[in-house]
Design a protein around this motif. Structure first.
Motif, mmCIF file in Angstrom:
data_model
loop_
_atom_site.group_PDB
_atom_site.id
_atom_site.type_symbol
_atom_site.label_atom_id
_atom_site.label_comp_id
_atom_site.label_asym_id
_atom_site.label_seq_id
_atom_site.Cartn_x
_atom_site.Cartn_y
_atom_site.Cartn_z
ATOM 1 N N LEU A 83 -26.053 -48.521 -58.930
ATOM 2 C CA LEU A 83 -25.557 -47.153 -59.029
ATOM 3 C C LEU A 83 -24.772 -46.788 -57.772
ATOM 4 N N HIS A 84 -23.795 -45.918 -57.940
ATOM 5 C CA HIS A 84 -23.071 -45.327 -56.811
ATOM 6 C C HIS A 84 -24.060 -44.468 -56.012
ATOM 7 N N ALA A 85 -23.825 -44.340 -54.717
ATOM 8 C CA ALA A 85 -24.723 -43.560 -53.854
ATOM 9 C C ALA A 85 -24.906 -42.133 -54.379
ATOM 10 N N VAL A 86 -23.862 -41.573 -54.963
ATOM 11 C CA VAL A 86 -23.973 -40.207 -55.501
ATOM 12 C C VAL A 86 -24.896 -40.193 -56.717
ATOM 13 N N GLY A 104 -19.718 -35.176 -64.765
ATOM 14 C CA GLY A 104 -18.630 -34.468 -64.095
ATOM 15 C C GLY A 104 -18.976 -34.137 -62.657
ATOM 16 N N LEU A 105 -20.220 -33.711 -62.430
ATOM 17 C CA LEU A 105 -20.643 -33.394 -61.063
ATOM 18 C C LEU A 105 -20.664 -34.641 -60.190
ATOM 19 N N VAL A 106 -21.071 -35.762 -60.768
ATOM 20 C CA VAL A 106 -21.111 -37.007 -59.996
ATOM 21 C C VAL A 106 -19.687 -37.423 -59.594
ATOM 22 N N VAL A 107 -18.761 -37.342 -60.538
ATOM 23 C CA VAL A 107 -17.369 -37.712 -60.225
ATOM 24 C C VAL A 107 -16.797 -36.746 -59.185
ATOM 25 N N ALA A 108 -17.059 -35.448 -59.353
ATOM 26 C CA ALA A 108 -16.521 -34.460 -58.405
ATOM 27 C C ALA A 108 -17.143 -34.642 -57.016
ATOM 28 N N THR A 109 -18.429 -34.965 -56.967
ATOM 29 C CA THR A 109 -19.087 -35.168 -55.668
ATOM 30 C C THR A 109 -18.575 -36.442 -55.002
ATOM 31 N N ALA A 110 -18.415 -37.505 -55.771
ATOM 32 C CA ALA A 110 -17.879 -38.747 -55.198
ATOM 33 C C ALA A 110 -16.480 -38.493 -54.648
ATOM 34 N N ASP A 111 -15.692 -37.718 -55.363
ATOM 35 C CA ASP A 111 -14.335 -37.392 -54.901
ATOM 36 C C ASP A 111 -14.395 -36.574 -53.611
ATOM 37 N N LEU A 112 -15.283 -35.578 -53.571
ATOM 38 C CA LEU A 112 -15.418 -34.765 -52.357
ATOM 39 C C LEU A 112 -15.793 -35.637 -51.157
ATOM 40 N N LEU A 113 -16.805 -36.493 -51.338
ATOM 41 C CA LEU A 113 -17.291 -37.275 -50.192
ATOM 42 C C LEU A 113 -16.296 -38.361 -49.778
ATOM 43 N N ASP A 114 -15.443 -38.781 -50.698
ATOM 44 C CA ASP A 114 -14.356 -39.704 -50.328
ATOM 45 C C ASP A 114 -13.366 -39.016 -49.394
ATOM 46 N N ARG A 115 -13.138 -37.729 -49.663
ATOM 47 C CA ARG A 115 -12.161 -36.979 -48.869
ATOM 48 C C ARG A 115 -12.776 -36.395 -47.617
ATOM 49 N N ASN A 116 -14.079 -36.107 -47.675
ATOM 50 C CA ASN A 116 -14.756 -35.398 -46.589
ATOM 51 C C ASN A 116 -16.204 -35.886 -46.551
ATOM 52 N N ALA A 117 -16.484 -36.811 -45.653
ATOM 53 C CA ALA A 117 -17.795 -37.480 -45.655
ATOM 54 C C ALA A 117 -18.926 -36.540 -45.245
ATOM 55 N N SER A 118 -18.577 -35.457 -44.564
ATOM 56 C CA SER A 118 -19.621 -34.562 -44.076
ATOM 57 C C SER A 118 -19.236 -33.104 -44.356
ATOM 58 N N PRO A 119 -19.229 -32.721 -45.618
ATOM 59 C CA PRO A 119 -18.766 -31.370 -45.962
ATOM 60 C C PRO A 119 -19.782 -30.300 -45.576
ATOM 61 N N SER A 120 -19.256 -29.132 -45.244
ATOM 62 C CA SER A 120 -20.123 -27.984 -44.980
ATOM 63 C C SER A 120 -20.647 -27.455 -46.305
ATOM 64 N N GLU A 121 -21.641 -26.582 -46.226
ATOM 65 C CA GLU A 121 -22.184 -25.946 -47.439
ATOM 66 C C GLU A 121 -21.068 -25.257 -48.231
ATOM 67 N N ASP A 122 -20.212 -24.521 -47.509
ATOM 68 C CA ASP A 122 -19.118 -23.828 -48.198
ATOM 69 C C ASP A 122 -18.161 -24.811 -48.852
ATOM 70 N N LEU A 147 -27.912 -35.390 -49.754
ATOM 71 C CA LEU A 147 -28.505 -36.730 -49.709
ATOM 72 C C LEU A 147 -27.428 -37.806 -49.758
ATOM 73 N N ALA A 148 -26.475 -37.632 -50.665
ATOM 74 C CA ALA A 148 -25.405 -38.627 -50.809
ATOM 75 C C ALA A 148 -24.563 -38.697 -49.545
ATOM 76 N N ALA A 149 -24.320 -37.531 -48.930
ATOM 77 C CA ALA A 149 -23.515 -37.523 -47.700
ATOM 78 C C ALA A 149 -24.256 -38.272 -46.586
ATOM 79 N N GLN A 150 -25.578 -38.116 -46.545
ATOM 80 C CA GLN A 150 -26.358 -38.830 -45.519
ATOM 81 C C GLN A 150 -26.346 -40.338 -45.772
ATOM 82 N N ALA A 151 -26.307 -40.699 -47.064
ATOM 83 C CA ALA A 151 -26.311 -42.131 -47.410
ATOM 84 C C ALA A 151 -24.987 -42.784 -47.036
#
Ligand code: FES
Ligand code: FES
Length: 151
Positions: A83-86, A104-122, A147-151
């Motif tokens: 499985l992907h980390a997300v 959809g959330l998994v794809v969107a989260t993987a996309d976010l973390l690809d662009r920004n490995a340590s996103p803020s809450e906002d 959790l995914a960002a920490q991984a």
């Protein structure tokens, strides 16, 4: 009409109707039901995929527009049977209830973390604002993103 596209690193061809959505082609013609059809109006994000690296609602993209392009669906995130980390983080955080929103959330989260490995809450909330979940209340989803960002 016939279209040819790369989906999850595999070159595929299929016949589509001119007005058919990419989501329909993925699910009904190409055997990839991971992208979910919840609203078919661009409102819920359950059909999110990457089209040439850009997050899109596949219900709003014509299959014909994907001709010659590259698509990554939720099925393409796991690699080598792992499985992907997300995906792992969503399981570990208990962020899945009915699961309809999850691909959809998994794809969107993987996309976010690809662009920004340590996103803020906002930044997390902004990035996932197009993905609706009627079950979880979102807190466990945000826990999974952390959790995914920490991984
Ligand atoms: S099914 Fe595409 S946004 Fe809801
Ligand atoms: S887990 Fe049911 S819609 Fe999100």
């Amino acid at each position: 009409m016939k279209i040819s596209l790369t989906v999850n690193s595999e070159r595929l061809e299929t016949d589509v109707w001119g007005g058919e959505s990419l989501m329909y082609a993925l699910r009904e013609r190409l055997g990839l039901p991971g992208s979910k059809n919840a609203c078919e109006q661009g409102e819920c994000g359950s059909c999110s995929v990457l089209l040439d690296g850009t997050l899109v609602c596949s219900c709003l993209v014509l299959a014909a527009q994907a001709d010659g392009h590259e698509v990554v669906t939720v099925e393409g995130l796991a690699q080598g049977g792992r499985l992907h980390a997300v995906q792992e983080a969503f399981v570990a955080a208990g962020a899945v209830q009915c699961g309809f929103c999850t691909p959809g959330l998994v794809v969107a989260t993987a996309d976010l973390l690809d662009r920004n490995a340590s996103p803020s809450e906002d930044e997390v909330r902004e990035a996932l604002s197009g993905n609706l979940c009627r079950c979880t209340g979102y807190q466990k989803i945000f826990d999974a993103v952390r959790l995914a960002a920490q991984a």
